[in-house]
Design an enzyme around this catalytic site. Structure first.
Site, PDB file in Angstrom:
ATOM      1  N   GLU A   1       0.861  -1.188   0.000  1.00 54.09           N
ATOM      2  CA  GLU A   1       0.000   0.000   0.000  1.00 54.09           C
ATOM      3  C   GLU A   1       0.895   1.235   0.000  1.00 54.09           C
ATOM      4  OE1 GLU A   1      -3.467   0.668  -0.093  1.00 54.09           O
ATOM      5  OE2 GLU A   1      -2.685   2.719  -0.125  1.00 54.09           O
TER       6      GLU A   1
ATOM      7  N   CYS B   1     -12.495   3.674   1.875  1.00 49.07           N
ATOM      8  CA  CYS B   1     -13.582   3.647   2.860  1.00 49.07           C
ATOM      9  C   CYS B   1     -13.171   4.301   4.172  1.00 49.07           C
ATOM     10  CB  CYS B   1     -14.007   2.195   3.080  1.00 49.07           C
ATOM     11  SG  CYS B   1     -15.200   1.991   4.393  1.00 49.07           S
TER      12      CYS B   1
ATOM     13  N   CYS C   1     -16.451   6.210   3.118  1.00 46.45           N
ATOM     14  CA  CYS C   1     -17.577   5.935   4.012  1.00 46.45           C
ATOM     15  C   CYS C   1     -17.402   6.496   5.426  1.00 46.45           C
ATOM     16  CB  CYS C   1     -17.779   4.424   4.149  1.00 46.45           C
ATOM     17  SG  CYS C   1     -17.364   3.485   2.690  1.00 46.45           S
TER      18      CYS C   1
ATOM     19  N   LYS D   1     -16.990  10.371   5.740  1.00 44.11           N
ATOM     20  CA  LYS D   1     -18.251  10.921   5.221  1.00 44.11           C
ATOM     21  C   LYS D   1     -19.354  10.812   6.261  1.00 44.11           C
ATOM     22  CE  LYS D   1     -21.095   8.436   3.810  1.00 44.11           C
ATOM     23  NZ  LYS D   1     -21.055   7.738   2.544  1.00 44.11           N
ATOM     24  N   LYS D   2     -19.421   9.644   6.910  1.00 41.69           N
ATOM     25  CA  LYS D   2     -20.481   9.462   7.923  1.00 41.69           C
ATOM     26  C   LYS D   2     -20.249  10.405   9.096  1.00 41.69           C
ATOM     27  CE  LYS D   2     -24.164   7.038   9.338  1.00 41.69           C
ATOM     28  NZ  LYS D   2     -24.304   5.755  10.013  1.00 41.69           N
TER      29      LYS D   2
ATOM     30  N   TYR E   1      -6.066  -0.868  11.673  1.00 42.58           N
ATOM     31  CA  TYR E   1      -5.896  -1.712  10.477  1.00 42.58           C
ATOM     32  C   TYR E   1      -4.503  -2.325  10.446  1.00 42.58           C
ATOM     33  CZ  TYR E   1     -10.154  -1.342   7.801  1.00 42.58           C
ATOM     34  OH  TYR E   1     -11.441  -1.496   7.370  1.00 42.58           O
TER      35      TYR E   1
ATOM     36  N   GLY F   1       2.949  -0.572  -5.801  1.00 43.64           N
ATOM     37  CA  GLY F   1       3.292  -1.848  -6.427  1.00 43.64           C
ATOM     38  C   GLY F   1       3.153  -1.785  -7.938  1.00 43.64           C
TER      39      GLY F   1
ATOM     40  N   THR G   1      -6.732  -2.599  -5.881  1.00 43.00           N
ATOM     41  CA  THR G   1      -6.290  -1.198  -5.853  1.00 43.00           C
ATOM     42  C   THR G   1      -7.464  -0.223  -5.824  1.00 43.00           C
ATOM     43  OG1 THR G   1      -6.062  -1.384  -8.240  1.00 43.00           O
ATOM     44  CG2 THR G   1      -4.042  -1.554  -6.944  1.00 43.00           C
TER      45      THR G   1
ATOM     46  N   GLY H   1     -24.941  11.562  -8.411  1.00 44.60           N
ATOM     47  CA  GLY H   1     -24.932  10.202  -7.846  1.00 44.60           C
ATOM     48  C   GLY H   1     -24.757  10.233  -6.338  1.00 44.60           C
ATOM     49  N   TYR H   2     -24.283   9.096  -5.797  1.00 40.82           N
ATOM     50  CA  TYR H   2     -24.103   8.927  -4.351  1.00 40.82           C
ATOM     51  C   TYR H   2     -23.311  10.087  -3.731  1.00 40.82           C
ATOM     52  CZ  TYR H   2     -25.199   3.839  -3.844  1.00 40.82           C
ATOM     53  OH  TYR H   2     -25.788   2.608  -3.746  1.00 40.82           O
TER      54      TYR H   2
ATOM     55  N   GLU I   1     -24.697  13.187  -1.261  1.00 38.53           N
ATOM     56  CA  GLU I   1     -24.253  13.137   0.140  1.00 38.53           C
ATOM     57  C   GLU I   1     -23.526  14.431   0.515  1.00 38.53           C
ATOM     58  OE1 GLU I   1     -22.014   9.474   0.544  1.00 38.53           O
ATOM     59  OE2 GLU I   1     -23.837   8.350   0.995  1.00 38.53           O
TER      60      GLU I   1
ATOM     61  N   HIS J   1     -44.066   0.224  18.336  1.00 38.51           N
ATOM     62  CA  HIS J   1     -44.805   1.479  18.365  1.00 38.51           C
ATOM     63  C   HIS J   1     -44.286   2.401  19.450  1.00 38.51           C
ATOM     64  CE1 HIS J   1     -48.225   3.987  17.468  1.00 38.51           C
ATOM     65  NE2 HIS J   1     -48.511   4.070  18.756  1.00 38.51           N
TER      66      HIS J   1
ATOM     67  N   GLU K   1     -42.420   1.018  11.782  1.00 43.07           N
ATOM     68  CA  GLU K   1     -43.590   0.129  11.927  1.00 43.07           C
ATOM     69  C   GLU K   1     -44.490   0.198  10.690  1.00 43.07           C
ATOM     70  OE1 GLU K   1     -46.581   1.089  14.981  1.00 43.07           O
ATOM     71  OE2 GLU K   1     -45.746   3.099  15.079  1.00 43.07           O
TER      72      GLU K   1
HETATM   73  P1  NDP Z   1     -22.020   7.685  -9.304  1.00 43.43           P
HETATM   74  O1  NDP Z   1     -21.769   6.742 -10.408  1.00 43.43           O
HETATM   75  O2  NDP Z   1     -22.948   7.309  -8.211  1.00 43.43           O
HETATM   76  O3  NDP Z   1     -22.490   9.086  -9.894  1.00 43.43           O
HETATM   77  C1  NDP Z   1     -21.737   9.759 -10.838  1.00 43.43           C
HETATM   78  C2  NDP Z   1     -22.509  10.981 -11.263  1.00 43.43           C
HETATM   79  O4  NDP Z   1     -21.700  11.778 -12.126  1.00 43.43           O
HETATM   80  C3  NDP Z   1     -23.762  10.627 -12.051  1.00 43.43           C
HETATM   81  O5  NDP Z   1     -24.781  11.508 -11.647  1.00 43.43           O
HETATM   82  C4  NDP Z   1     -23.340  10.847 -13.482  1.00 43.43           C
HETATM   83  O6  NDP Z   1     -24.402  11.256 -14.331  1.00 43.43           O
HETATM   84  C5  NDP Z   1     -22.379  12.003 -13.353  1.00 43.43           C
HETATM   85  N1  NDP Z   1     -21.381  12.018 -14.430  1.00 43.43           N
HETATM   86  C6  NDP Z   1     -20.635  10.986 -14.863  1.00 43.43           C
HETATM   87  N2  NDP Z   1     -19.821  11.379 -15.853  1.00 43.43           N
HETATM   88  C7  NDP Z   1     -20.053  12.685 -16.046  1.00 43.43           C
HETATM   89  C8  NDP Z   1     -19.541  13.649 -16.953  1.00 43.43           C
HETATM   90  N3  NDP Z   1     -18.611  13.319 -17.852  1.00 43.43           N
HETATM   91  N4  NDP Z   1     -20.021  14.904 -16.894  1.00 43.43           N
HETATM   92  C9  NDP Z   1     -20.975  15.248 -15.984  1.00 43.43           C
HETATM   93  N5  NDP Z   1     -21.501  14.376 -15.105  1.00 43.43           N
HETATM   94  C10 NDP Z   1     -21.045  13.100 -15.129  1.00 43.43           C
HETATM   95  O7  NDP Z   1     -20.551   8.003  -8.733  1.00 43.43           O
HETATM   96  P2  NDP Z   1     -20.056   8.733  -7.439  1.00 43.43           P
HETATM   97  O8  NDP Z   1     -18.810   9.431  -7.841  1.00 43.43           O
HETATM   98  O9  NDP Z   1     -21.139   9.518  -6.789  1.00 43.43           O
HETATM   99  O10 NDP Z   1     -19.717   7.521  -6.471  1.00 43.43           O
HETATM  100  C11 NDP Z   1     -18.962   6.418  -6.953  1.00 43.43           C
HETATM  101  C12 NDP Z   1     -19.441   5.150  -6.336  1.00 43.43           C
HETATM  102  O11 NDP Z   1     -19.006   5.078  -4.996  1.00 43.43           O
HETATM  103  C13 NDP Z   1     -20.957   5.000  -6.257  1.00 43.43           C
HETATM  104  O12 NDP Z   1     -21.501   4.496  -7.441  1.00 43.43           O
HETATM  105  C14 NDP Z   1     -21.134   4.054  -5.115  1.00 43.43           C
HETATM  106  O13 NDP Z   1     -21.069   2.736  -5.574  1.00 43.43           O
HETATM  107  C15 NDP Z   1     -19.936   4.357  -4.228  1.00 43.43           C
HETATM  108  N6  NDP Z   1     -20.379   5.146  -3.080  1.00 43.43           N
HETATM  109  C16 NDP Z   1     -21.194   4.578  -2.165  1.00 43.43           C
HETATM  110  C17 NDP Z   1     -21.650   5.293  -1.085  1.00 43.43           C
HETATM  111  C18 NDP Z   1     -22.567   4.657  -0.097  1.00 43.43           C
HETATM  112  O14 NDP Z   1     -22.677   3.433  -0.076  1.00 43.43           O
HETATM  113  N7  NDP Z   1     -23.269   5.451   0.721  1.00 43.43           N
HETATM  114  C19 NDP Z   1     -21.262   6.682  -0.863  1.00 43.43           C
HETATM  115  C20 NDP Z   1     -20.409   7.203  -1.906  1.00 43.43           C
HETATM  116  C21 NDP Z   1     -19.991   6.441  -2.960  1.00 43.43           C
HETATM  117  P3  NDP Z   1     -25.411  10.175 -15.008  1.00 43.43           P
HETATM  118  O15 NDP Z   1     -26.333   9.726 -13.926  1.00 43.43           O
HETATM  119  O16 NDP Z   1     -26.103  11.014 -16.040  1.00 43.43           O
HETATM  120  O17 NDP Z   1     -24.558   9.114 -15.570  1.00 43.43           O
END
Ligand code: NDP
Length: 452
Positions: free
Chosen positions: A35, A43, A48, A51-52, A99, A115, A139, A176-177, A181, A436, A441
């Site tokens: 590493e 994480c 994770c 973030k939490k 860890y 590596g 990785t 996305g996620y 968040e 309750h 529930e």
């Molecule tokens: P996601 O894949 O969840 O979301 C990526 C976002 O970026 C989407 O809305 C996507 O749009 C947009 N996007 C992708 N490419 C482009 C681009 N070229 N231009 C503009 N917008 C773009 O990825 P994240 O980075 O949010 O997170 C990565 C992964 O990490 C997640 O999928 C999840 O598996 C994991 N994660 C899990 C968490 C949890 O369990 N609570 C918390 C954080 C991360 P579109 O939808 O249109 O493709």
């Protein structure tokens, strides 16, 4: 005794790598783990866990406001970013130590450095070369930043935790996620927060009703949503950033977080030395036993392009170690019904299929859905609402999807995950007494059919 330095040499000490290393060492396998940066991986260090912690911090903002309706007068709360940031850094340092001790105590040899694979059985780390009967690539993934003028001024989830100064105006790019968040976190901590997303609805892939509901709630929490928009360019102006969007509109902010997906972390890994090729997303293809096209090289976790979730990498590691070293019948990882949570405000958690997917898979389904203001929000005057939803296969009566949006959704759905995984029916849910008064529930008292 093998002629190699190790039986198993793991590249990358994240969730999957550490679990595989420890489990293998526990079976008497001679294991090394390499590493260069984050012991414990994304994480623990920049994902994770921190973030939490920040999500907890963000919730306090609303909690202080809610407390007034319950009779508490606490004046005007002040948020101190350096206190949160530095306390988090200390906690992560403590976890890094945990860890490392876990690895040391299980007899794994820790090797610091990057590596680079030299051959099917050897890896270079700095000046040294180590050989092993088998290599395991864990990785992980790395934030992807789209190419636009000024994109180098963006931060990613790698940097966001350590910002030297709290960004009063914060822009998140993505839907996305990570985007939702961090939009919730920075809004909760007091930043004026804007989320720019190219699509028209956040969280692609989630249940449509959940997406609609969450989008409305996130907007109601005060995050400004700019949908069907893209960043055209970023320009640094002293300590500010001037953001130009595709429609020509501009805004000035203090930081831009790019949360536009993650790709396989392959930089300098030397895949070319063994003829391995990753796909366009930087993912290494593996078979159901996590074996790459080179029979002595395995890979699992984010770098293989499965669901990018810690519990998935952990489970994959356990399957691999079992298959390689137990001498028992091989197992195959089951990816059905993976529960997941998104820690935006309100939280989302889900297990099983969305209504749309269930309709495709089963044809005839029943949907039970309710949204309401949780009891805690009555005296506080907080307008936040929850959503609870069950999706049922009509023919078998099995609950094939459970979706919750609201406080502690992940804590609720973890239990529901067992029920859905076990294939329990709506009748089983109905036969379960509620606790309750709770929000959860509702999941055992949903009697009226919402739609078919
Ligand atoms: P996601 O894949 O969840 O979301 C990526 C976002 O970026 C989407 O809305 C996507 O749009 C947009 N996007 C992708 N490419 C482009 C681009 N070229 N231009 C503009 N917008 C773009 O990825 P994240 O980075 O949010 O997170 C990565 C992964 O990490 C997640 O999928 C999840 O598996 C994991 N994660 C899990 C968490 C949890 O369990 N609570 C918390 C954080 C991360 P579109 O939808 O249109 O493709």
């Amino acid at each position: 005794m093998s002629e190699h330095d190790f039986d198993l040499l793991v590249i990358g000490a994240g969730s999957g790598g550490v679990r595989a290393a420890r489990m293998a060492a526990g079976r008497g396998v001679r294991v090394g783990i390499i590493e260069d940066r984050y012991w414990g991986g994304t994480c623990v260090n920049v994902g994770c866990v921190p973030k939490k912690l920040y999500s907890y911090a963000a919730h306090f903002g609303e909690d202080f406001a809610d407390a007034a309706g319950y009779g508490w007068n606490i004046g005007t709360p002040q948020f101190d970013w350096p206190v949160l940031r530095d306390n988090r850094a200390r906690e992560i340092l403590r976890l890094n130590g945990v860890y490392n001790r876990l690895l040391d105590n299980s007899g794994v040899t820790r090797i610091e450095g990057r590596g680079k694979i030299l051959s099917a059985h050897s890896v270079q780390v700095g000046e040294k070369t180590y050989s092993a009967e088998r290599l395991l690539i864990t990785t992980g993934s790395w934030p992807y930043i789209p190419d636009f003028p000024g994109s180098e001024h963006c931060i990613t989830s790698n940097e966001v935790f350590d910002l030297p100064v709290f960004p009063k105006r914060f822009l998140v790019y993505g839907g996305g996620y990570i985007a939702v968040e961090f939009a919730s976190i920075f809004k909760g901590l007091g930043a004026e927060t804007t989320l720019v997303y190219r699509g028209n609805k956040l969280l692609r892939g989630f249940d449509e009703e959940v997406r609609d509901f969450v989008q409305e709630e996130i907007g109601a929490h005060g995050v400004k949503l700019l949908l069907e928009q893209e960043i055209q360019s970023l320009e640094r102006k002293a300590d500010k950033l001037l953001v130009t969007l595709a429609d020509g509109s501009q805004l000035t902010v203090d930081a831009v977080l790019c949360a536009t997906g993650r790709r396989g972390n392959l930089a300098g890994l030397g895949l070319e030395n063994v003829g391995l090729k990753a796909n366009a997303q930087g993912e290494i293809p593996v078979d159901e036993h996590f074996c790459t096209e080179v029979p002595s090289i395995y890979a699992l976790g984010d770098v293989t392009g499965g669901p990018q979730l810690t519990p998935v990498a952990l489970a994959e590691a356990m399957v691999l170690v079992h298959n390689l070293y137990s001498g028992e019948a091989a197992r195959v990882m089951n990816y059905d019904n993976i529960p997941t949570a998104v820690f935006c405000h309100p939280n989302i958690s889900t297990v099983g299929l969305s209504e749309e997917k269930a309709r495709q898979v089963y044809g005839e389904i029943r949907v039970y859905s309710t949204s309401f203001r949780p009891m805690r929000n009555t005296l506080s005057g907080n307008p936040g609402r929850c959503l609870m939803k069950l999706v049922v296969d009509d023919a078998s009566d099995k609950v094939v999807g459970c979706h919750v949006v609201g406080p502690e959704a992940g804590e609720i759905v973890q239990g529901m995950g067992i029920a859905v995984k076990a294939g329990l029916t709506k009748a089983d849910f109905d036969a379960t007494l509620g606790i309750h008064p709770t929000s959860a529930e509702e999941l055992v008292t949903l009697r009226s059919l919402t739609r078919r």
